[in-house]
Write a protein that holds these residues in place. Structure first.
Motif, PDB file in Angstrom:
ATOM      1  N   LEU A  31      -5.304  -6.052  -1.758  1.00 40.75           N
ATOM      2  CA  LEU A  31      -5.826  -4.771  -1.281  1.00 40.75           C
ATOM      3  C   LEU A  31      -6.404  -4.929   0.122  1.00 40.75           C
ATOM      4  CD1 LEU A  31      -7.662  -3.703  -4.548  1.00 40.75           C
ATOM      5  CD2 LEU A  31      -5.441  -2.895  -3.713  1.00 40.75           C
TER       6      LEU A  31
ATOM      7  N   VAL B 204      -3.505   2.689  -4.975  1.00 43.29           N
ATOM      8  CA  VAL B 204      -4.420   1.765  -4.313  1.00 43.29           C
ATOM      9  C   VAL B 204      -5.871   2.135  -4.628  1.00 43.29           C
ATOM     10  CG1 VAL B 204      -5.270   0.983  -2.059  1.00 43.29           C
ATOM     11  CG2 VAL B 204      -2.801   1.153  -2.484  1.00 43.29           C
TER      12      VAL B 204
ATOM     13  N   ARG C 127      -8.596  -0.230  -6.190  1.00 42.90           N
ATOM     14  CA  ARG C 127      -9.828  -0.419  -5.406  1.00 42.90           C
ATOM     15  C   ARG C 127     -11.046  -0.106  -6.278  1.00 42.90           C
ATOM     16  NH1 ARG C 127     -11.551  -2.927  -1.519  1.00 42.90           N
ATOM     17  NH2 ARG C 127      -9.734  -2.367  -0.264  1.00 42.90           N
TER      18      ARG C 127
ATOM     19  N   VAL D 111       0.839  -1.198   0.000  1.00 46.23           N
ATOM     20  CA  VAL D 111       0.000   0.000   0.000  1.00 46.23           C
ATOM     21  C   VAL D 111       0.879   1.255   0.000  1.00 46.23           C
ATOM     22  CG1 VAL D 111      -1.509   1.341   1.527  1.00 46.23           C
ATOM     23  CG2 VAL D 111      -2.073  -1.040   0.982  1.00 46.23           C
TER      24      VAL D 111
END
Lengths: 530, 530
Positions: free
Chosen positions: A527, A505, A509, A497
């Protein structure tokens, strides 16, 4: 054949530790060899599956039969976690907190879609399972309950185009089986990671694997020309040309996605003719630094060998470059650092490359050790995980980790990770042996592969965790990537991350939210949970 | 120097058509050469910029001064659309419907962020502008009002690492300037697309460009090791290692994103030593098919030349492989298909590759034409767009389009696109000359680059549109990609959506929604409007 449930590979191949290793453990690391007495599979206490009859029925409907939905304890234990050292230590201690409720075995892309739909309806998470060889916690989702989606029945060669030199493979094909199918047509994939004997095509793609012959054949992601992805929202098919300028290359959104967006159900790969010749030889350099310069010269200016690896002084001394010869007089002869340099291809091409590469290696200070070290390496190239089992069996600890960066940063990254591991474990009372090799080279940089051996400490997983975290911190601080070829899983996630950054990220996502809106697939893997 | 506003390149380099071409146009295509009498720049009627004083002030604040916010008619016309043939025909007709309200010239990454913030506050769309060489409608957004974000002031070499062989370049650097900066250190990028003299580093990355020496140096996306992206939501920095297994390769989410996610503000690229030797030669094959097999052999089994191109029979006959020699007796001598084969590198490496490649080419039926055709090609390699201007000037129509696929599909794709173009334009009363060359080769496939010349018809843009659409349909139906190196823009978007598929587009849309929540960046370019 199934892999050993609480260790690596084929139980018939297990071998006792060489006496020399026992000596090293005792004299250098203070390990008092003793049997750790792990339980038998049937003694492990597995909770009943939390699966209502309606859910079981829905899963059975999805895969056309109850026989393909396994809820017995053995199947479930065999799908609990992967093959990192902490994974093995936990399962050997009888810890099945990460057990799936069921193992589901689809036979087709459409059955995978049906399983995803059934799981969405019933709120079950899904963990795609290929060879089960993850060493980064890639099979231990952070949400219960889940089913392991074992892809072993999807193990066919769907298409082979000898003109374009492409083949379309199913994800559950283990690498040796894939090679055998291609060899019938005179072709090879050329992908030989250490997990080769057990890992699958789908896993290679999902985790961006890299094989020991990457200098010649490229990484697995270099080989992928097309992919089919089964998602909760339908099918994504990618790959109309070797390369394109039609938007971002969507192959690279699936490669490395570690099952978080969907299930890879076919992979179209580049294939090459089976090489006429395979030659591996040993070279010795005075120092890791000198050897690294030699490797860099070959990577940048050629000629490019097919295999190119360099062990540091410690790894050379211990002889881990040749697991079959560890501790033998042969492995230890001479000081410095050993390299393995291999060539595969036609007679003409390999002899030309070998001759010119040898000149570069000699100019760079290398001394040729001939074919024997190369042959030994080739013979033992997949056996290191067996050695780890033997070490764990006698109460030692052994684990590996790896990273990569640009050439100019390699020395600082090497030093930072070594120091982090050594300091942390020494402070904890178990001074380790830290060994390293350059495992993959590129024009602009290289990967570093570390092996750590020490005494286990009281609670071995808890003992290792701070050292692993310190190594991860060192990697990030020294500008390396958190993984060059093992992947992210859950073990690297918190550092990944930081590497990807907030917006990196968020972009991934966003893709996950769109393709897997219920968050069913591999929750917490790659994730973080929302 | 600014590029010609209503044509290509440096006005001083414009050249009249060779007599032989005039003959071809008249005799073959029925073009009656006449001057089209396009207006002068100052005669074009440009509407007043729709920019409130507060908005102008906010933009000026973002770039530290009113001088960097241009609202004069000339600046705005010079940033209207790109350099496709329809773009040139429209601007020559005085059509400025796609004019930006202002041209904003940031000097730093932070200024780019500030411009994005200012535009978000005031609801202005933003179109990043590098060399302005898009040929796919990549500078004509589908939402008004917008500012052109001209990156010319960001034209520095930020870093050069000779050990890792990497350089970090700013996006507004034109390719020749980048090469000059690298050459001071003995390095080259090796990226030489036809747009080379005018296109920029940021544009190469955003559009996944591919250069004429891609067989040796790779495509631009192969060269990119790191990127910085300025988005409406902040900065995304990518690239800690040449390769990694840490999640999907985020570089490939930015490469090819065509400014729809953010503005590329730096690119770290792989660099190579300036070659000691550059040799280009001509070869002749009996047919396009025979030549394609020869190229495939070199691409698959090596040795790999640095430049490898093959014109089909028509292109060879017309001599477009050597724009400087079009219509000359030299260009037409002999029948068949001409290839250009080039080698760049060290003396030893090029001579070895050349010798072995020559053997393969001869075995494949090739006849070496010596250095002269190669030198002619090298001399004229960037001049085809000037030739197009001269054709448009006399009332002819000329345009190019390109695609790629796997080797086994190349013949059908070639035939389908040729047929689509020929049939459509012939039915419209302007039978065309359709020429083609293989411009880029890979182990698994190749790209096809088509050039179409015909009479213009009454309304030339409307006349061309059905032919272009038919070609796009043929590409998709024959399994090709809608663009191998020009990109998507607005011209290819509706076919790109079919190529990427519903979920592919949704995944990219999800990224855009997250990074550009107000939809400011390049609305309607690459991805359709919501």
């Amino acid at each position: 054949m199934d892999m050993l449930w609480n260790g690596w590979g084929d139980p018939a191949k297990a071998a006792p530790l060489p006496d020399a290793v026992t000596g090293v453990l005792r004299d250098l690391l203070g390990v008092k060899p003793h049997s750790t007495g792990a339980p038998a599979l049937e003694d492990i206490s597995v909770p009943e599956p939390a699966l209502e009859p309606a859910v079981f029925g829905a899963l059975a409907d999805a895969v056309a039969g109850e026989a393909q939905v396994r809820t017995d304890a053995e199947s479930r234990v065999r799908h609990t976690r992967g093959k990192s050292t902490p994974d093995l230590l936990l399962i050997r201690a009888g810890d099945v907190t990460d057990v799936p409720e069921a193992v589901v075995l689809p036979a087709t892309h459409d059955e995978v879609l049906a399983v995803l739909r059934a799981c969405a309806r019933h709120g079950l998470a899904v963990v795609p399972f290929g060879g089960g060889t993850s060493v980064v916690g890639g099979l231990a989702p952070q949400r219960r309950a889940f089913v392991a989606l074992d892809l072993r029945r999807m193990d066919g060669l769907l298409d082979l185009d000898p003109v374009s030199r492409t083949a379309t493979l199913q994800p559950g094909l283990r690498a040796p089986h894939a090679e055998a199918l291609l060899a019938e047509h005179g072709f090879t994939l050329g992908h030989f990671p250490q997990s080769y004997e057990w890992a699958t095509i789908g896993g290679f793609a999902a985790a961006r694997s890299s094989g020991q012959a990457s200098a010649g054949y490229g990484r697995f992601d270099d080989m992928v020309l097309g992919l089919t992805l089964a998602t909760s929202r339908g099918t994504l098919e990618i790959g109309r040309a070797p390369r394109s300028a039609a938007g971002p290359d969507l192959r690279h959104l699936v490669l490395g996605s570690e099952g978080a967006f969907g299930v890879i159900t076919s992979v179209t790969v580049r294939i090459r003719p089976v090489p006429q010749v395979r030659v591996y030889e040993g070279w010795r350099f005075a120092s890791f630094e000198e050897g690294a310069v030699a490797l860099r010269r070959l990577a940048q200016d050629g000629p490019r060998p097919t295999v190119l690896r360099l062990s540091d002084e410690t790894e050379t001394l211990i002889g881990l470059a040749q697991p079959d010869a560890i501790g033998s007089a042969d492995a230890r002869q001479g000081a410095g650092c050993q390299a393995i340099v291999g060539y595969e291809g036609t007679e003409e091409d390999t002899s030309h490359r070998r001759e010119r590469a040898a000149a570069v290696l000699r100019e760079s200070g290398g001394v040729c050790l001939g074919a024997e070290p190369g042959e030994r390496w080739a013979h033992g190239r997949y056996s290191a995980p067996y050695l780890r089992d033997a070490l764990l069996d006698v109460g030692a600890f052994a684990e590996t980790l790896e990273t990569a960066t640009f050439w100019s940063r390699v020395p600082a990254l090497y030093s930072a990770v070594r120091t982090a591991l050594t300091d942390t474990l020494t402070r904890a009372g178990t001074p380790p042996l830290v060994m390293c090799h350059i495992s993959h080279v590129y024009e602009n940089g290289a990967s570093l592969y570390f092996t750590v051996v020490s005494a286990q400490g009281e609670d071995p997983v808890a003992h290792w965790t701070p050292a692993k975290h310190a190594a991860n911190e060192a990697v990030i601080a020294a500008g390396g990537t958190i993984s060059h070829h093992h992947g992210v899983g859950t073990d690297h996630r918190d550092w990944y991350v930081r590497e990807a950054g907030v917006l990196g990220v968020e972009a991934l996502r966003a893709v996950k939210d769109r393709l897997d809106p219920d968050g069913l697939l591999n929750p917490g893997i790659l994730l973080p949970l929302d």
